[in-house]
Design a protein around this motif. Structure first.
Motif, mmCIF file in Angstrom:
data_model
loop_
_atom_site.group_PDB
_atom_site.id
_atom_site.type_symbol
_atom_site.label_atom_id
_atom_site.label_comp_id
_atom_site.label_asym_id
_atom_site.label_seq_id
_atom_site.Cartn_x
_atom_site.Cartn_y
_atom_site.Cartn_z
ATOM 1 N N ASN A 90 -22.362 -4.540 -19.538
ATOM 2 C CA ASN A 90 -20.940 -4.685 -19.225
ATOM 3 C C ASN A 90 -20.705 -5.947 -18.395
ATOM 4 O O ASN A 90 -21.422 -6.219 -17.435
ATOM 5 C CB ASN A 90 -20.442 -3.467 -18.451
ATOM 6 N N THR A 91 -19.674 -6.706 -18.766
ATOM 7 C CA THR A 91 -19.478 -8.034 -18.179
ATOM 8 C C THR A 91 -18.003 -8.315 -17.931
ATOM 9 O O THR A 91 -17.137 -7.907 -18.714
ATOM 10 C CB THR A 91 -20.036 -9.120 -19.128
ATOM 11 N N ILE A 92 -17.719 -9.033 -16.844
ATOM 12 C CA ILE A 92 -16.378 -9.542 -16.558
ATOM 13 C C ILE A 92 -16.376 -11.037 -16.852
ATOM 14 O O ILE A 92 -17.272 -11.763 -16.395
ATOM 15 C CB ILE A 92 -15.991 -9.323 -15.081
ATOM 16 N N LEU A 93 -15.390 -11.501 -17.598
ATOM 17 C CA LEU A 93 -15.229 -12.927 -17.858
ATOM 18 C C LEU A 93 -13.958 -13.412 -17.170
ATOM 19 O O LEU A 93 -12.862 -12.910 -17.454
ATOM 20 C CB LEU A 93 -15.138 -13.201 -19.364
ATOM 21 N N ILE A 94 -14.089 -14.377 -16.272
ATOM 22 C CA ILE A 94 -12.927 -15.011 -15.637
ATOM 23 C C ILE A 94 -12.691 -16.318 -16.368
ATOM 24 O O ILE A 94 -13.541 -17.221 -16.341
ATOM 25 C CB ILE A 94 -13.173 -15.286 -14.132
ATOM 26 N N VAL A 95 -11.545 -16.444 -17.040
ATOM 27 C CA VAL A 95 -11.339 -17.554 -17.969
ATOM 28 C C VAL A 95 -10.006 -18.264 -17.752
ATOM 29 O O VAL A 95 -9.125 -17.761 -17.057
ATOM 30 C CB VAL A 95 -11.410 -17.036 -19.430
ATOM 31 N N ASN A 96 -9.863 -19.425 -18.393
ATOM 32 C CA ASN A 96 -8.595 -20.150 -18.359
ATOM 33 C C ASN A 96 -7.563 -19.487 -19.259
ATOM 34 O O ASN A 96 -6.403 -19.327 -18.895
ATOM 35 C CB ASN A 96 -8.791 -21.595 -18.816
ATOM 36 N N SER A 97 -7.992 -19.122 -20.458
ATOM 37 C CA SER A 97 -7.060 -18.575 -21.448
ATOM 38 C C SER A 97 -7.624 -17.299 -22.063
ATOM 39 O O SER A 97 -8.705 -17.312 -22.657
ATOM 40 C CB SER A 97 -6.796 -19.604 -22.560
ATOM 41 N N ALA B 140 -3.930 -10.112 -17.764
ATOM 42 C CA ALA B 140 -3.769 -11.036 -16.635
ATOM 43 C C ALA B 140 -3.848 -10.246 -15.334
ATOM 44 O O ALA B 140 -4.324 -10.735 -14.314
ATOM 45 C CB ALA B 140 -2.429 -11.767 -16.739
ATOM 46 N N THR B 141 -3.388 -8.980 -15.382
ATOM 47 C CA THR B 141 -3.512 -8.056 -14.250
ATOM 48 C C THR B 141 -3.930 -6.697 -14.786
ATOM 49 O O THR B 141 -3.730 -6.384 -15.969
ATOM 50 C CB THR B 141 -2.185 -7.914 -13.472
ATOM 51 N N PHE B 142 -4.512 -5.868 -13.901
ATOM 52 C CA PHE B 142 -4.949 -4.523 -14.275
ATOM 53 C C PHE B 142 -4.361 -3.529 -13.289
ATOM 54 O O PHE B 142 -4.559 -3.645 -12.073
ATOM 55 C CB PHE B 142 -6.478 -4.438 -14.256
ATOM 56 N N ILE C 41 -16.470 -5.575 -22.162
ATOM 57 C CA ILE C 41 -16.252 -6.954 -21.728
ATOM 58 C C ILE C 41 -14.819 -7.028 -21.210
ATOM 59 O O ILE C 41 -13.868 -6.800 -21.960
ATOM 60 C CB ILE C 41 -16.441 -7.964 -22.877
ATOM 61 N N ILE C 42 -14.662 -7.293 -19.916
ATOM 62 C CA ILE C 42 -13.326 -7.430 -19.327
ATOM 63 C C ILE C 42 -12.975 -8.912 -19.276
ATOM 64 O O ILE C 42 -13.740 -9.715 -18.743
ATOM 65 C CB ILE C 42 -13.271 -6.827 -17.919
ATOM 66 N N VAL C 43 -11.822 -9.260 -19.840
ATOM 67 C CA VAL C 43 -11.376 -10.653 -19.872
ATOM 68 C C VAL C 43 -10.096 -10.788 -19.056
ATOM 69 O O VAL C 43 -9.093 -10.128 -19.345
ATOM 70 C CB VAL C 43 -11.126 -11.128 -21.322
ATOM 71 N N THR C 44 -10.125 -11.637 -18.033
ATOM 72 C CA THR C 44 -8.954 -11.851 -17.189
ATOM 73 C C THR C 44 -8.961 -13.287 -16.665
ATOM 74 O O THR C 44 -9.968 -13.990 -16.801
ATOM 75 C CB THR C 44 -8.916 -10.839 -16.026
ATOM 76 N N THR C 45 -7.845 -13.700 -16.101
ATOM 77 C CA THR C 45 -7.740 -15.086 -15.627
ATOM 78 C C THR C 45 -7.925 -15.208 -14.124
ATOM 79 O O THR C 45 -7.929 -16.312 -13.590
ATOM 80 C CB THR C 45 -6.363 -15.675 -16.008
ATOM 81 N N SER C 46 -8.065 -14.079 -13.440
ATOM 82 C CA SER C 46 -8.187 -14.134 -11.986
ATOM 83 C C SER C 46 -9.144 -13.061 -11.479
ATOM 84 O O SER C 46 -9.019 -11.885 -11.847
ATOM 85 C CB SER C 46 -6.823 -13.951 -11.325
ATOM 86 N N LYS C 47 -10.078 -13.466 -10.633
ATOM 87 C CA LYS C 47 -11.036 -12.521 -10.055
ATOM 88 C C LYS C 47 -10.311 -11.460 -9.237
ATOM 89 O O LYS C 47 -10.720 -10.289 -9.203
ATOM 90 C CB LYS C 47 -12.033 -13.279 -9.175
ATOM 91 N N TYR D 18 -18.043 -16.545 -14.386
ATOM 92 C CA TYR D 18 -16.862 -17.348 -14.059
ATOM 93 C C TYR D 18 -16.837 -18.558 -14.993
ATOM 94 O O TYR D 18 -17.582 -19.511 -14.825
ATOM 95 C CB TYR D 18 -16.915 -17.797 -12.596
ATOM 96 N N LEU D 19 -15.983 -18.480 -16.017
ATOM 97 C CA LEU D 19 -15.913 -19.528 -17.039
ATOM 98 C C LEU D 19 -14.681 -20.412 -16.885
ATOM 99 O O LEU D 19 -14.419 -21.275 -17.716
ATOM 100 C CB LEU D 19 -15.916 -18.889 -18.442
ATOM 101 N N LYS D 20 -13.935 -20.183 -15.826
ATOM 102 C CA LYS D 20 -12.695 -20.939 -15.621
ATOM 103 C C LYS D 20 -13.034 -22.370 -15.224
ATOM 104 O O LYS D 20 -13.854 -22.606 -14.341
ATOM 105 C CB LYS D 20 -11.862 -20.273 -14.526
ATOM 106 N N THR D 21 -12.417 -23.311 -15.881
ATOM 107 C CA THR D 21 -12.659 -24.729 -15.591
ATOM 108 C C THR D 21 -11.348 -25.432 -15.274
ATOM 109 O O THR D 21 -10.274 -24.985 -15.681
ATOM 110 C CB THR D 21 -13.305 -25.434 -16.796
ATOM 111 N N LYS D 22 -11.451 -26.508 -14.537
ATOM 112 C CA LYS D 22 -10.268 -27.314 -14.247
ATOM 113 C C LYS D 22 -9.893 -28.109 -15.484
ATOM 114 O O LYS D 22 -10.743 -28.696 -16.149
ATOM 115 C CB LYS D 22 -10.539 -28.271 -13.084
#
Length: 209
Positions: free
Chosen positions: A7-14, A71-73, A95-101, A116-120
């Protein structure tokens, strides 16, 4: 992305782009995406939680990936998911996908690994001069971008707003809200060209006054 063995959390841009990538990488018949498509705020709520738990207990011989997006839970939804995340049924990977930790409780983070896959992102300057904008320029821009992808359209909206600030164009609260709503409409699969048309025509009308 690397393979998912737990089980994994992905923090992403989109969220949208990540879902598309996961769909390409994971087995189609054993991948489920659960998301609140009707929520104006893209919030993972009780209905999505119920569907996720139900899906987790439908057994399969192969590994099944259940992708939870938002985007929120909602707090109640997270608390109700704790047990199934901690003791997932056999062959089930969440697999949890969201834009904010910060959208997830510490108790969720403690049970799942986080990537943490979020990039500038560096935005390109919007090509049109908003202070001298005219209908001909708007028409040309829209014609050239009529088949623009929604990911690229989002970048255009953001660069447009950056140009508004750079050129010190004052927007009303309603007009600023329009930019926020435009991003959300793109996430809800509205036609990108229609979203861009609305923004540009709003800016054009403002310049005329």
């Amino acid at each position: 992305m690397n393979g998912f063995n737990s089980n994994t959390i992905l923090i992403v841009n989109s969220i949208d782009d990540t879902i598309e990538q996961l769909k390409r990488e994971l087995p189609q018949h054993y991948t489920r995406v659960i998301r609140n498509e009707d929520s104006a705020t893209d919030e993972f709520q009780k209905d999505q939680k119920d569907l996720a738990i139900k899906e987790a207990y439908i057994s399969t011989n192969a590994v099944k990936y259940i992708i939870l997006c938002g985007a929120t839970f909602r707090l109640e939804a997270q608390n109700a998911l704790l047990k199934v995340l901690e003791e997932s049924p056999k062959n089930i990977v969440f697999i949890i996908v969201t834009t904010s930790k910060s959208s997830l409780l510490p108790t969720i983070h403690s049970r799942l690994q986080t990537k943490y896959l979020k990039t500038k992102t560096i935005l390109q300057d919007f090509e049109l001069d908003l202070k001298t904008l005219d209908l001909k320029q708007v028409y040309r821009f829209l014609k050239e971008n009529q088949k623009i992808a929604k990911g690229d359209a989002r970048k255009v909206v953001e660069s447009m707003l950056l140009k508004v600030n750079k050129q010190k164009i004052k927007l009303s609260a309603k007009e600023l809200d329009l930019f926020s709503k435009s991003i959300r409409l793109l996430e809800l699969n509205s036609k990108p060209i229609n979203v861009l048309s609305t923004l540009l025509l709003t800016l054009l009308q403002k310049r005329r006054y």
